[in-house]
Design an enzyme around this catalytic site. Structure first.
Site, PDB file in Angstrom:
ATOM      1  N   GLU A 155     -11.568 -15.699  -7.521  1.00  0.00           N
ATOM      2  CA  GLU A 155     -12.659 -16.615  -7.873  1.00  0.00           C
ATOM      3  C   GLU A 155     -13.761 -15.727  -8.427  1.00  0.00           C
ATOM      4  OE1 GLU A 155     -12.658 -19.920  -7.539  1.00  0.00           O
ATOM      5  OE2 GLU A 155     -10.818 -20.174  -6.380  1.00  0.00           O
TER       6      GLU A 155
ATOM      7  N   CYS B 243     -22.225 -18.536  -8.769  1.00  0.00           N
ATOM      8  CA  CYS B 243     -21.225 -18.324  -9.824  1.00  0.00           C
ATOM      9  C   CYS B 243     -21.284 -19.461 -10.840  1.00  0.00           C
ATOM     10  CB  CYS B 243     -19.840 -18.206  -9.212  1.00  0.00           C
ATOM     11  SG  CYS B 243     -19.448 -19.546  -8.087  1.00  0.00           S
TER      12      CYS B 243
HETATM   13  P1  NAD Z   1     -18.373  -7.442  -6.728  1.00  0.00           P
HETATM   14  O1  NAD Z   1     -17.158  -7.658  -7.550  1.00  0.00           O
HETATM   15  O2  NAD Z   1     -19.249  -6.289  -7.038  1.00  0.00           O
HETATM   16  O3  NAD Z   1     -17.986  -7.300  -5.181  1.00  0.00           O
HETATM   17  C1  NAD Z   1     -17.285  -8.294  -4.494  1.00  0.00           C
HETATM   18  C2  NAD Z   1     -16.586  -7.688  -3.283  1.00  0.00           C
HETATM   19  O4  NAD Z   1     -15.592  -6.776  -3.730  1.00  0.00           O
HETATM   20  C3  NAD Z   1     -17.491  -6.902  -2.336  1.00  0.00           C
HETATM   21  O5  NAD Z   1     -17.167  -7.253  -1.018  1.00  0.00           O
HETATM   22  C4  NAD Z   1     -17.117  -5.459  -2.620  1.00  0.00           C
HETATM   23  O6  NAD Z   1     -17.315  -4.599  -1.521  1.00  0.00           O
HETATM   24  C5  NAD Z   1     -15.660  -5.590  -2.936  1.00  0.00           C
HETATM   25  N1  NAD Z   1     -15.053  -4.508  -3.730  1.00  0.00           N
HETATM   26  C6  NAD Z   1     -15.646  -3.698  -4.641  1.00  0.00           C
HETATM   27  N2  NAD Z   1     -14.735  -2.866  -5.187  1.00  0.00           N
HETATM   28  C7  NAD Z   1     -13.542  -3.173  -4.625  1.00  0.00           C
HETATM   29  C8  NAD Z   1     -12.213  -2.678  -4.791  1.00  0.00           C
HETATM   30  N3  NAD Z   1     -11.923  -1.709  -5.666  1.00  0.00           N
HETATM   31  N4  NAD Z   1     -11.236  -3.226  -4.049  1.00  0.00           N
HETATM   32  C9  NAD Z   1     -11.494  -4.224  -3.175  1.00  0.00           C
HETATM   33  N5  NAD Z   1     -12.726  -4.715  -2.972  1.00  0.00           N
HETATM   34  C10 NAD Z   1     -13.739  -4.217  -3.699  1.00  0.00           C
HETATM   35  O7  NAD Z   1     -19.176  -8.816  -6.797  1.00  0.00           O
HETATM   36  P2  NAD Z   1     -20.622  -9.121  -6.205  1.00  0.00           P
HETATM   37  O8  NAD Z   1     -21.635  -8.418  -7.041  1.00  0.00           O
HETATM   38  O9  NAD Z   1     -20.606  -8.911  -4.738  1.00  0.00           O
HETATM   39  O10 NAD Z   1     -20.730 -10.699  -6.431  1.00  0.00           O
HETATM   40  C11 NAD Z   1     -21.221 -11.291  -7.587  1.00  0.00           C
HETATM   41  C12 NAD Z   1     -20.075 -11.800  -8.437  1.00  0.00           C
HETATM   42  O11 NAD Z   1     -19.301 -12.722  -7.678  1.00  0.00           O
HETATM   43  C13 NAD Z   1     -20.560 -12.584  -9.656  1.00  0.00           C
HETATM   44  O12 NAD Z   1     -19.782 -12.234 -10.755  1.00  0.00           O
HETATM   45  C14 NAD Z   1     -20.308 -14.038  -9.259  1.00  0.00           C
HETATM   46  O13 NAD Z   1     -20.154 -14.910 -10.340  1.00  0.00           O
HETATM   47  C15 NAD Z   1     -19.054 -13.897  -8.468  1.00  0.00           C
HETATM   48  N6  NAD Z   1     -18.875 -15.061  -7.599  1.00  0.00           N
HETATM   49  C16 NAD Z   1     -17.870 -15.946  -7.893  1.00  0.00           C
HETATM   50  C17 NAD Z   1     -17.705 -17.091  -7.124  1.00  0.00           C
HETATM   51  C18 NAD Z   1     -16.615 -18.086  -7.417  1.00  0.00           C
HETATM   52  O14 NAD Z   1     -16.317 -18.920  -6.551  1.00  0.00           O
HETATM   53  N7  NAD Z   1     -16.016 -18.087  -8.592  1.00  0.00           N
HETATM   54  C19 NAD Z   1     -18.571 -17.335  -6.055  1.00  0.00           C
HETATM   55  C20 NAD Z   1     -19.579 -16.428  -5.809  1.00  0.00           C
HETATM   56  C21 NAD Z   1     -19.720 -15.282  -6.576  1.00  0.00           C
END
Ligand code: NAD
Length: 476
Positions: free
Chosen positions: A232, A266
């Site tokens: 997502e 998002c």
């Molecule tokens: P991010 O991708 O930076 O991090 C998300 C998660 O991934 C964190 O818990 C982080 O620790 C983890 N992570 C980072 N590198 C990783 C790896 N290599 N392997 C596994 N896990 C890893 O995102 P963010 O900045 O925390 O969140 C914002 C983003 O989330 C925006 O793009 C937003 O649109 C999206 N988002 C989407 C939805 C949806 O339902 N579509 C909902 C909320 C947020």
């Protein structure tokens, strides 16, 4: 490697919390522990799993103040944090109510249509261990939105929320400890991307919510491990406002859709297409309404929008605005980030004369920024709305609902709000949606499909006649 992870308070910009990244050994052992208890959990009757989940909901209710305070500190906002325990409790209760019916509907029994003497039945087998990796914008809710149906289905779950907003985990763990049956099959761990990656190596299925760039890495790792992944990801959601739209209603809906939660959703509205005949009036009114939106900088209980939760996001937003202005866009209100008492804030920002050569119309912004572009025909509006790498959701505000539906059905996105914006949360257990383009991958998180994602299916076949003999089979 330094295992200490510092957490900033978004209202002060100061580090006032830190934690140790767990070791690989801890993650491996924790996953093993959860898997060992999962078989008994999945074999227990559904009613028993439901009663355990409802006990957890009670504990969340009892510990609500601590959870709210922790999430509020992490996110710099009060109202949304204060609603998160209820949102989770409703989700638990809602899935407990619906799960039986959905699972029953998936059952298959009867005879083969190809070989009628073969009797068929089907059993569902929950994936043993779900790994959840979640983002910082709605820390508690997004950490368990997928885990709740998975647990009810019979999976165990290990959950790693974002390292940007981890404080609520301590108080949540208190609720889990109070329900011993749950503690055996549910674990919340603090950690960053390294921990996330270690979890992927120890689970059977992954639900990831976050950015497209991390989502790609997660998907690659899951592909290497041959496990299913549900992504997502981000959005760049458009709204189309047609010439017949009620401008007062449209400006209310667009402003709320773009700036609620400081635009850190998002499915926030990030591109606004307005028919040229009403463009100027729309812009004038949305500017006026934007100026009534108050920051919560002085008192967290007052105001409409809080600081940026993840202050690095402001670098992206500032650079998108700068790029747009450099290419000819006009800033009508708001603009650059403001540092107040160490927190980083944006006032609702309206930008006109934008086009698709600008980053602000292409890349996810995640802030209360409203770039507005004119269009002259509905076909042009749809082409503009679909000119994107994303496809999470979108919205259409027209003169009538059928007109909005006509345009909305041509938008390439999973959730389309009609005559309003950002209504996706309303469909949680009722309707399904998929992401288009880079906004996600895998089955729907919403609706009946959500819980069905956590089952593998086994088919059982009984021959009601004597088995066919090899000697009766002739090669033709
Ligand atoms: P991010 O991708 O930076 O991090 C998300 C998660 O991934 C964190 O818990 C982080 O620790 C983890 N992570 C980072 N590198 C990783 C790896 N290599 N392997 C596994 N896990 C890893 O995102 P963010 O900045 O925390 O969140 C914002 C983003 O989330 C925006 O793009 C937003 O649109 C999206 N988002 C989407 C939805 C949806 O339902 N579509 C909902 C909320 C947020």
């Amino acid at each position: 490697m330094n295992n200490n992870i510092n957490v900033l308070n978004p209202r002060t910009g100061q580090v006032d919390f830190s934690f140790e990244r767990p070791s690989l050994g801890f993650i491996t052992d924790e996953c093993k522990r959860l898997k060992e208890s999962q078989e008994a959990w999945s074999e227990a009757p559904l009613a028993q799993r439901i009663s355990v989940m409802l006990k957890w909901a009670e504990q969340i209710n009892i510990h609500r103040d601590k959870i709210i305070n922790a999430e509020s500190t992490d996110t710099g906002r009060w109202k949304i944090a204060s609603e998160s325990p209820d949102a989770v409790i409703w989700s638990i209760k809602g899935w407990c109510d619906k799960a039986g019916e959905i699972i029953d509907e998936a059952s298959v029994a009867g005879n083969s249509s190809i070989m009628p003497h073969i009797k068929l039945s089907q059993k569902l087998a929950a994936y043993p261990l779900l790994g959840v990796i979640s983002p910082w914008n709605f820390p508690f809710l997004l950490s368990c939105i997928d885990a709740i149906p998975a647990l009810i289905a019979g999976s165990a779950a290990i959950i790693k929320p974002s390292e940007v907003t981890p404080r609520f985990i301590e108080s949540l763990n208190e609720t889990i400890i109070k329900v011993p049956e749950l503690e055996k099959i549910l674990s919340y761990v603090m950690g960053d991307g390294i921990t996330g990656s270690q979890i992927i190596d120890n689970v059977d299925i992954v639900c990831f919510t976050g950015s497209v760039s991390t989502g790609r890495k997660v998907a690659e790792q899951c592909a290497k491990n041959f496990i299913p992944v549900f992504l997502e990801l981000g959005g760049k959601d458009p709204v189309i406002v047609t010439k017949d739209a009620d401008i007062n209603v449209a400006t209310d809906a667009v402003l709320r859709g773009a700036v609620f939660a400081t635009g850190q959703i998002c499915y926030s509205i990030e591109r606004i297409y307005v028919h040229e005949s009403i463009h100027d009036e729309f812009v004038e009114l949305i500017i006026k309404k934007s100026k009534d939106i108050k920051l919560n900088d002085k008192d967290i209980h007052k105001g409409h929008i809080g600081p940026m939760i993840f202050n690095k996001q402001s670098t992206i937003i500032d650079s998108q605005i700068e790029d747009a202005l450099h290419k000819g866009a006009i800033l009508k209100t708001g603009g650059k980030s403001e540092k107040i008492n160490g927190g980083i804030y944006y006032r609702p920002t309206v930008i006109t004369e934008v086009d698709h050569s600008m980053n602000i119309m292409n890349d996810e912004t995640f802030g209360p920024i409203m770039p507005i572009m004119k269009f002259s025909s509905d076909e042009e509006a749809v082409t503009l709305a679909n000119d994107t790498d994303y496809g999470l959701s979108g919205a259409v505000i027209a003169g009538t609902e059928p007109d909005a539906m006509k345009i909305g059905s041509k938008i390439n996105a999973g959730g389309i709000s009609l005559m309003d914006t950002t209504l996706t949360g309303a469909i949680l257990r009722d309707a399904e949606k998929n992401s288009f383009n880079f906004s996600g991958l895998g089955g729907s998180r919403m609706g009946p499909a959500s819980i069905m994602r956590f089952f593998r299916k086994k088919a059982f076949m009984t021959n009601t006649k004597n088995p066919q003999r090899m000697e009766d089979i002739r090669e033709l």
